[in-house]
Design an enzyme around this catalytic site. Structure first.
Site, mmCIF file in Angstrom:
data_model
loop_
_atom_site.group_PDB
_atom_site.id
_atom_site.type_symbol
_atom_site.label_atom_id
_atom_site.label_comp_id
_atom_site.label_asym_id
_atom_site.label_seq_id
_atom_site.Cartn_x
_atom_site.Cartn_y
_atom_site.Cartn_z
ATOM 1 N N GLU A 175 0.767 -1.151 0.002
ATOM 2 C CA GLU A 175 -0.073 0.092 -0.144
ATOM 3 C C GLU A 175 0.849 1.368 0.140
ATOM 4 O OE1 GLU A 175 -2.695 -0.305 3.219
ATOM 5 O OE2 GLU A 175 -3.369 -2.363 2.552
ATOM 6 N N GLU A 291 -5.950 -10.754 -1.149
ATOM 7 C CA GLU A 291 -6.756 -10.578 -0.019
ATOM 8 C C GLU A 291 -8.182 -10.459 -0.454
ATOM 9 O OE1 GLU A 291 -5.461 -7.643 2.338
ATOM 10 O OE2 GLU A 291 -3.281 -7.652 1.886
HETATM 11 O O1 G3I Z 1 -3.078 -9.854 18.859
HETATM 12 C C1 G3I Z 1 -3.756 -8.538 19.351
HETATM 13 C C2 G3I Z 1 -4.398 -9.109 20.827
HETATM 14 O O2 G3I Z 1 -3.299 -9.748 21.593
HETATM 15 C C3 G3I Z 1 -4.695 -8.072 21.629
HETATM 16 O O3 G3I Z 1 -5.316 -8.370 22.610
HETATM 17 C C4 G3I Z 1 -5.883 -7.388 20.515
HETATM 18 C C5 G3I Z 1 -6.501 -6.086 21.259
HETATM 19 O O4 G3I Z 1 -7.253 -5.269 20.067
HETATM 20 O O5 G3I Z 1 -5.130 -6.937 19.509
HETATM 21 C C6 G3I Z 1 -4.636 -8.127 18.635
HETATM 22 O O6 G3I Z 1 -3.891 -7.681 17.511
HETATM 23 C C7 G3I Z 1 -4.887 -7.341 16.260
HETATM 24 C C8 G3I Z 1 -4.669 -8.230 15.276
HETATM 25 O O7 G3I Z 1 -5.398 -7.816 13.799
HETATM 26 C C9 G3I Z 1 -4.746 -9.670 15.574
HETATM 27 O O8 G3I Z 1 -6.130 -10.123 15.547
HETATM 28 C C10 G3I Z 1 -4.673 -5.905 16.010
HETATM 29 O O9 G3I Z 1 -5.230 -5.146 17.311
HETATM 30 C C11 G3I Z 1 -5.299 -5.408 14.754
HETATM 31 O O10 G3I Z 1 -5.046 -4.160 14.433
HETATM 32 C C12 G3I Z 1 -5.002 -6.509 13.522
HETATM 33 O O11 G3I Z 1 -6.002 -6.082 12.497
HETATM 34 C C13 G3I Z 1 -5.335 -6.648 11.342
HETATM 35 C C14 G3I Z 1 -5.096 -5.466 10.418
HETATM 36 O O12 G3I Z 1 -4.741 -5.872 9.097
HETATM 37 C C15 G3I Z 1 -3.862 -4.587 10.983
HETATM 38 O O13 G3I Z 1 -2.763 -5.080 11.197
HETATM 39 C C16 G3I Z 1 -6.469 -7.548 10.773
HETATM 40 O O14 G3I Z 1 -6.528 -8.635 11.344
HETATM 41 C C17 G3I Z 1 -5.939 -8.056 9.309
HETATM 42 O O15 G3I Z 1 -6.693 -8.766 8.744
HETATM 43 C C18 G3I Z 1 -5.600 -6.870 8.376
HETATM 44 O O16 G3I Z 1 -5.220 -7.125 7.229
HETATM 45 C C19 G3I Z 1 -4.888 -5.970 6.257
HETATM 46 C C20 G3I Z 1 -3.535 -6.481 5.570
HETATM 47 O O17 G3I Z 1 -2.462 -6.709 6.565
HETATM 48 C C21 G3I Z 1 -3.141 -5.280 4.428
HETATM 49 N N1 G3I Z 1 -4.396 -5.114 3.521
HETATM 50 C C22 G3I Z 1 -5.537 -4.614 4.398
HETATM 51 C C23 G3I Z 1 -5.933 -5.858 5.439
HETATM 52 C C24 G3I Z 1 -7.249 -5.351 5.959
HETATM 53 O O18 G3I Z 1 -7.287 -4.275 6.528
#
Ligand code: G3I
Length: 388
Positions: A175, A291
């Site tokens: 991105e 994705e």
């Molecule tokens: O693992 C921690 C957990 O320990 C904690 O308690 C919790 C509190 O909110 O957060 C957890 O981490 C989360 C993680 O996903 C694992 O579930 C993060 O907060 C959360 O921000 C993270 O979101 C991910 C997001 O990217 C940001 O990294 C989504 O699952 C994931 O599907 C999403 O994927 C992105 C791609 O990387 C790039 N393209 C867009 C796509 C969708 O946004």
């Protein structure tokens, strides 16, 4: 005229055969209720899994997931192995998960995912090496223009060397384009750009290529799917970036189309998307759908209607994409509605569970599974040199 011929002409790109085309390359903007028209039956021959239907056409099908889901849910793991050829690290290799402090890395989850892949003969895909999201707290506190390159080099070399020879492909840079950034190169204003300038992108690809010459190196981005001004601007800007990188012999091997689609979006033009994919392929690049999911956030509550609309979006998109021989993989961003980022990031206002993926929360195949299966069954065969 066959459906595929209609699609090639950009007629009926989004809805069933009942489309009344405005002209050769257009279609009526439909109300959402017509998107679920009964005109499509989603019938599938046999019950072969998606992995098999894709493989016979030289395409890899797989999905993103997290180690915590596979470890905690044997039924999910079983269905993952039934349907998928490739596993993608949804979060287990994001900076905030794998690089928790400036000096430490935590590979436990990613190693377990790789072990699951190797034990079960799956291909493994790393996501991602450089992004402006999911940066750990320490990044904001410690990284600056003087040391950013040192941290970038250390991160990429540590991750890519660790898994060298075991990774099908990496999303090296994620991105990096924002047509609204106000820059002539339309690069997104990120900390990486701020600290290192535009060269951070080629630096990342060169480092990854040096660390693992076998891996397919991918530039990954979103919003390149529809006949909307934003998507057209993104397509043009991404193509420009890829052309610049290729002109400098930067080792970028493929474009990743994230393809986070919207079930209610009707501005889909097969010809426009097809022409864009061909332009990317003409640069000598492969293409991966990295994705894929279709949000039902604003669709009607009726589950049967929602499932039809979502499945239609999948099938129409994949019919176009899989017509492009350079497309080597289709990866959904999750396999089951039980584990989708959209539940947290794009919930429905009526609080009904979202239904964006091929399997439901009990891992039962949905119309979306049929739609993907049909798209693979209808796709032209391509060489499977990449199906290592
Ligand atoms: O693992 C921690 C957990 O320990 C904690 O308690 C919790 C509190 O909110 O957060 C957890 O981490 C989360 C993680 O996903 C694992 O579930 C993060 O907060 C959360 O921000 C993270 O979101 C991910 C997001 O990217 C940001 O990294 C989504 O699952 C994931 O599907 C999403 O994927 C992105 C791609 O990387 C790039 N393209 C867009 C796509 C969708 O946004």
């Amino acid at each position: 005229m066959t459906r595929r011929q209609m699609l090639r002409l950009g007629i009926g790109g989004c809805i069933g055969a009942s489309v009344l085309p405005l002209g050769k390359f257009g279609y009526h903007k439909y109300q959402v209720h017509q998107l679920g028209s009964q005109s499509r039956n989603f019938q599938v021959t046999g019950d072969r899994a998606l992995v098999e239907r894709a493989a016979v056409k030289g395409v890899i099908y797989g999905a993103a997931t997290q180690q915590q889901f596979l470890a905690a849910d044997p039924a999910f793991a079983k269905n993952f192995l039934k349907e998928c050829r490739m596993i993608v690290t949804e979060n287990d290799l994001q900076w905030n998960q794998v690089h928790p402090t400036p000096e430490q890395f935590d590979f436990a989850a990613a190693d377990a995912l790789l072990n699951f892949a190797k034990t079960n003969g799956l291909l493994f895909r790393g996501h991602n090496l450089v992004w402006h999201h999911s940066l750990p707290r320490w990044y904001r506190e410690k990284v600056n223009a003087q040391n950013a390159e040192e941290y970038l080099i250390k991160h990429i070399q540590t991750l890519v060397r660790r898994y060298a020879g075991q990774v099908h492909s990496w999303d090296v840079v994620n991105e990096a384009i924002n047509p609204k950034s106000g820059r002539s190169d339309q690069l997104r204003q990120t900390p990486w750009l701020e600290f290192l300038g535009p060269s951070y992108i080629e630096t990342a690809f060169i480092l990854a290529a040096e660390a693992d010459p076998q891996a397919l190196l991918v530039y990954n981005d979103f919003e390149m799917d529809y006949d909307r001004p934003e998507d057209e601007a993104k397509r043009t800007a991404v193509l420009g970036l890829l052309e610049r990188l290729k002109s400098r012999d930067v080792p970028v091997h493929a474009l990743g189309l994230q393809a986070h689609l919207w079930g209610a979006e009707t501005r889909f033009n097969a010809k426009i998307l097809s022409n864009f994919l061909r332009s990317v392929a003409d640069l000598g690049l492969k293409i991966l759908v990295t994705e894929l999911d279709v949000t039902d956030k604003v669709l009607p509550a009726d589950q049967a209607l929602r499932d039809r609309i979502i499945a239609s979006a999948y099938e129409d998109y994949l019919n176009v994409v899989l017509d492009e021989p350079a497309v080597i993989a289709v990866l959904t961003w999750g396999l089951s509605d039980k584990y989708t980022w959209l539940s947290e990031f794009s919930p429905r206002s009526d609080k009904l569970p979202v239904r964006p993926l091929p399997l439901d929360t009990s891992f039962k195949r949905k119309l979306t599974w049929n739609a993907i299966a049909r798209a693979f069954d209808n796709a032209p065969i391509r060489s499977n040199s990449h199906l290592r």
